[in-house]
Design a protein around this motif. Structure first.
Motif, PDB file in Angstrom:
ATOM      1  N   GLY A   1       0.816  -1.211   0.000  1.00 31.78           N
ATOM      2  CA  GLY A   1       0.000   0.000   0.000  1.00 31.78           C
ATOM      3  C   GLY A   1       0.849   1.260   0.000  1.00 31.78           C
ATOM      4  N   LEU A   2       0.371   2.301   0.680  1.00 35.03           N
ATOM      5  CA  LEU A   2       1.088   3.577   0.752  1.00 35.03           C
ATOM      6  C   LEU A   2       1.708   3.760   2.129  1.00 35.03           C
TER       7      LEU A   2
ATOM      8  N   GLU B 184      -0.720  14.402   1.903  1.00 32.99           N
ATOM      9  CA  GLU B 184      -0.972  12.956   1.865  1.00 32.99           C
ATOM     10  C   GLU B 184      -2.304  12.650   1.175  1.00 32.99           C
ATOM     11  N   LYS B 185      -3.347  13.445   1.460  1.00 37.60           N
ATOM     12  CA  LYS B 185      -4.632  13.245   0.781  1.00 37.60           C
ATOM     13  C   LYS B 185      -4.479  13.374  -0.726  1.00 37.60           C
TER      14      LYS B 185
ATOM     15  N   ARG C  68      -2.743  10.291  -2.128  1.00 33.38           N
ATOM     16  CA  ARG C  68      -3.655   9.143  -2.199  1.00 33.38           C
ATOM     17  C   ARG C  68      -4.644   9.300  -3.350  1.00 33.38           C
TER      18      ARG C  68
ATOM     19  N   MET D 290      -2.906   8.488  -6.533  1.00 39.18           N
ATOM     20  CA  MET D 290      -2.683   7.052  -6.664  1.00 39.18           C
ATOM     21  C   MET D 290      -3.917   6.362  -7.240  1.00 39.18           C
ATOM     22  N   GLU D 291      -5.101   6.786  -6.808  1.00 37.57           N
ATOM     23  CA  GLU D 291      -6.326   6.207  -7.354  1.00 37.57           C
ATOM     24  C   GLU D 291      -6.539   6.617  -8.803  1.00 37.57           C
TER      25      GLU D 291
END
Length: 723
Positions: free
Chosen positions: A549-550, A570-571, A574, A577-578
């Protein structure tokens, strides 16, 4: 239960007040064995239809033209009641196609005995063994109807011996066919009832077809006596009737009634499978089979009630096939009828079901309990008994009965009907896992909503269908058990729901990851007057092991990125990444380290640094080295030993790795292999070809692995072409 061509008409179905006067017999056999023709012949012999299978209003029980066969397959089960020997017998016809294993299992749940229909011209192929094993797994008593015995090439003795060898020693002749002539002039002229020693004359000089009373022809008398002794010994062995055994050993005359009762016991216990030769088209054996069905098949009273649970999941004990007991019934099949509406085919196991009473409807799985739409009370509509394409009105359905119930809008296939004061759930039969996916889309944009509603109804009617909407690939995927199952589903969408659809290839969700460390700059600066956006961050990206994962690491020193905005970065990471990297596939298994950045006292905000985090990861992906990953499944393939080599070679051609094999009882082998999902989209179809219908498989996701360079290049070119 077949699709209707119009509303129910007048006339009533045979009725029984006692479960002991009911026989439910499911016709099982491979396609082409003559199940439907035999069903029509039995109905005609019982006076329920004319010779062409027509009932009073002219509709036919059997379906022979292409459209009708497609319609029959789509519905799955076809039922018809008749009266014989003072009993009500309900025949349940099942599909013989491998794709419709769910309908077969529903038919086995409906019935108390199986009439296994086989052709005297065919051997025991993999489909036959599969169907026989399904009956055995359900604990279903079986008799064998051997069709096409009047064909000049039919060798009944050799065929029965082959069945005994392949299916078990309990397959035993109950009648001996008698022939005259040789070669192409060979003709079936009679049948010898082995237990009764009666001769049924179908020769040209018989006063009427099947006339009884003449002597057994001399050229078969010795063989008939030999087979009779073998049958009696099988009956005694399986029924464990010591009185009958003693009489047989002493050589005395056997009590015919006791012999028949012991035959039924032997069949009910599942150890004896009497073979009855029959020619459904020309008539020999049909009347004899109709006479034997009440004698050699158990009543519902002699069969256990399926496993049942109360709302808390505890087993319910003491249930019996008693019309006066608590109501317990199960939905075998559901159909949306254009004239009648929602129609459910139901088997009653306990109690009595009556029109206009309220019942409790329980979902088929524990997850359904407590859901208002799957754990509800409904009022029963009209009761009827399907007879071909008609619905014959019925006043009630007692324990042991099979009936059709109108207007149970919440009931789905496999659901349970019980009393409002005592809710219960029958454990459903196991539904085959659909393993053949196809992408669906509405042919017209205006049909998109209707398509979603239609496939939801289809999956409620047929638990062997699964529908999913993949948010990642933006595809609606319909999972079926095979191509025939898919054809039926598409036909139902068009004909029943009026939705035209287009099919396409299923897109496999790939992934992307970094192969070496990379750096990225996220610069989100918008200052054009007024309140702007300001967020700058610098990150390093490193690959992690599969499934990690991350991992987000904060290495900010000196407050260059204010503490409150670090979670914002970080948000953003993420979210990117999606959204994916260069190919648009999601990024996985990364360590992202935030080590530098800048902020503005006025224009910096949570959203500004979220965007900066996204831009930083996107920059790293565009300039760094990344690899595409594909999902890998573990396949467990069960196949006859003769085809293990072919299956393993095929798996290797699919870039698979065989990780082990183990022998399985019955001359089979379980092959376990790790195979990329890209190579198994059509494996449900291809395995049948490779293993000649003997194989089955299951799958489970293992992990993602790097995609080979040539395939990765192909995908990148496709992404670039799509812009």
């Amino acid at each position: 239960m077949a699709d209707k061509s119009g509303p129910a008409t007048t006339g009533r179905a045979p009725e029984a007040d006692r479960p002991a006067d009911i026989r439910n017999v499911v016709l099982v056999g491979p396609s082409g064995a003559g199940k439907t023709t035999l069903m029509e012949a039995l109905l005609h012999a019982a006076g329920a239809t004319d010779r062409r299978g027509r009932v009073e209003d002219g509709t036919t029980v059997g379906d022979h033209d292409e459209a009708a066969v497609r319609q029959k397959r789509s519905v799955g089960l076809s039922t018809a009641p008749l009266s014989a020997g003072g009993l009500k017998i309900t025949l349940v016809d099942t599909p013989g196609y491998a794709d419709f294993l769910g309908e077969l299992r529903a038919g086995l749940r409906a019935a108390d005995a199986a009439l296994f229909t086989l052709s005297a011209l065919d051997g025991v192929d993999p489909r036959t063994r599969l169907l026989w094993e399904e009956c055995a797994a359900a604990g279903m008593p079986r008799a064998v109807a051997l069709t096409r015995v009047d064909h000049p090439r039919a060798d009944v003795a050799a065929t029965v011996e082959a069945f005994r060898s392949e299916l078990g020693a309990g397959v035993t002749p109950a009648y001996l066919p008698v022939y005259t002539g040789e070669g192409d002039d060979r003709t079936l002229t009679g049948l010898v009832g082995l237990l009764s020693r009666r001769y049924f004359d179908y020769g040209p000089d018989a006063p009427r077809p099947g006339a009884v009373g003449g002597p057994i022809p001399g050229h078969v008398a010795e063989r008939a006596e030999e087979l009779r002794n073998g049958l009696i010994e099988e009956v005694i062995q399986e029924s464990e009737d010591e009185v009958l055994m003693e009489a047989y050993m002493e050589g005395g005359e056997l009590d015919p009634d006791r012999l028949v009762a012991s035959l039924e016991t032997a069949v009910a216990r599942g150890g004896l499978h009497p073979v009855l030769p029959v020619s459904p088209v020309h008539g020999p054996g049909v009347a004899e089979l109709l006479e034997e069905l009440p004698k050699s098949t158990p009543s519902p009273v002699e069969r256990p009630v399926p496993e049942t649970e109360d709302p808390s999941g505890r087993p319910v004990e003491g249930l019996e096939c008693d019309p006066g007991g608590p109501l317990l019934a199960q939905v075998l099949q559901t159909v949306s009828d254009p004239y009648v509406g929602h129609v459910s085919l139901v088997r009653v196991f306990s109690g009595t079901l009556r029109p206009d009473e309220s019942v409790h409807v329980s979902g088929r799985s524990p997850e359904d309990r407590g859901r208002p739409d799957r754990d509800a009370e409904e009022r029963v509509g009209a009761l009827s008994v399907p007879m071909g394409r008609r619905l014959l009105p019925a006043g009630k359905a007692v324990a042991g009965d099979i009936c059709a119930v109108a207007k149970l809008s919440a009931a789905e296939t496999g659901d349970t009907l019980s009393g409002r004061d005592r809710p219960m759930t029958v454990r459903p039969w196991s539904f085959p896992e659909p393993l053949l996916p196809v992408a669906l889309r509405a042919a017209a944009k205006s049909d998109e909503d209707r398509l979603a509603q239609a496939v939801a109804k289809l999956s409620a009617e047929d638990a062997s269908l699964k529908v999913e909407v993949n948010a990642e690939t933006r595809q609606m995927v319909l999972w079926c058990t095979g191509e025939a199952h898919l054809d039926v589903a598409l036909d139902r969408l068009r004909s029943r729901y009026g939705v035209e659809v287009e099919t396409g290839e299923v897109r496999i969700p790939l992934r992307e990851t970094f192969t070496v460390p990379a750096q990225g700059l996220g610069r989100n600066v918008k200052q054009s007057g007024g309140h702007g956006e300001y967020g700058i961050c610098r990150i390093t990206v490193e690959p992690l092991p599969s499934g990690a994962g991350l991992e987000f690491v904060d290495k900010i020193v000196g407050g260059v990125v204010p503490r409150q905005f670090i979670p914002s970065v970080e948000k953003g990471v993420r979210a990117q990444m999606e959204s994916g990297g260069r190919t648009g596939f999601p990024l996985v298994d990364l360590r992202v380290t935030l080590y530098d950045g800048k902020a503005h006292s006025v224009d910096s905000s949570d959203m500004a640094f979220q965007k900066a985090g996204r831009l930083a990861l996107r920059d790293a992906a565009e300039h760094g080295d990344t690899a595409m990953l594909e999902p890998v499944d573990e396949l467990s393939v069960l196949v006859d030993d003769a085809y293990v080599g072919a299956v393993m070679s095929d798996l290797a051609a699919r870039r698979g790795r065989v990780v082990g094999t183990e022998p399985v009882e019955g001359g089979r082998t379980l092959v376990k292999a790790e195979v990329p999902e890209l190579e198994t989209v059509r494996y449900a179809v291809d395995l049948r070809s490779v293993a000649h219908g003997t194989g089955s498989f299951s799958r489970r996701y293992l992990r993602h692995e790097p995609l080979p360079a040539n395939l990765a290049r192909k995908f990148r070119e496709e992404v670039a072409a799509e812009g």
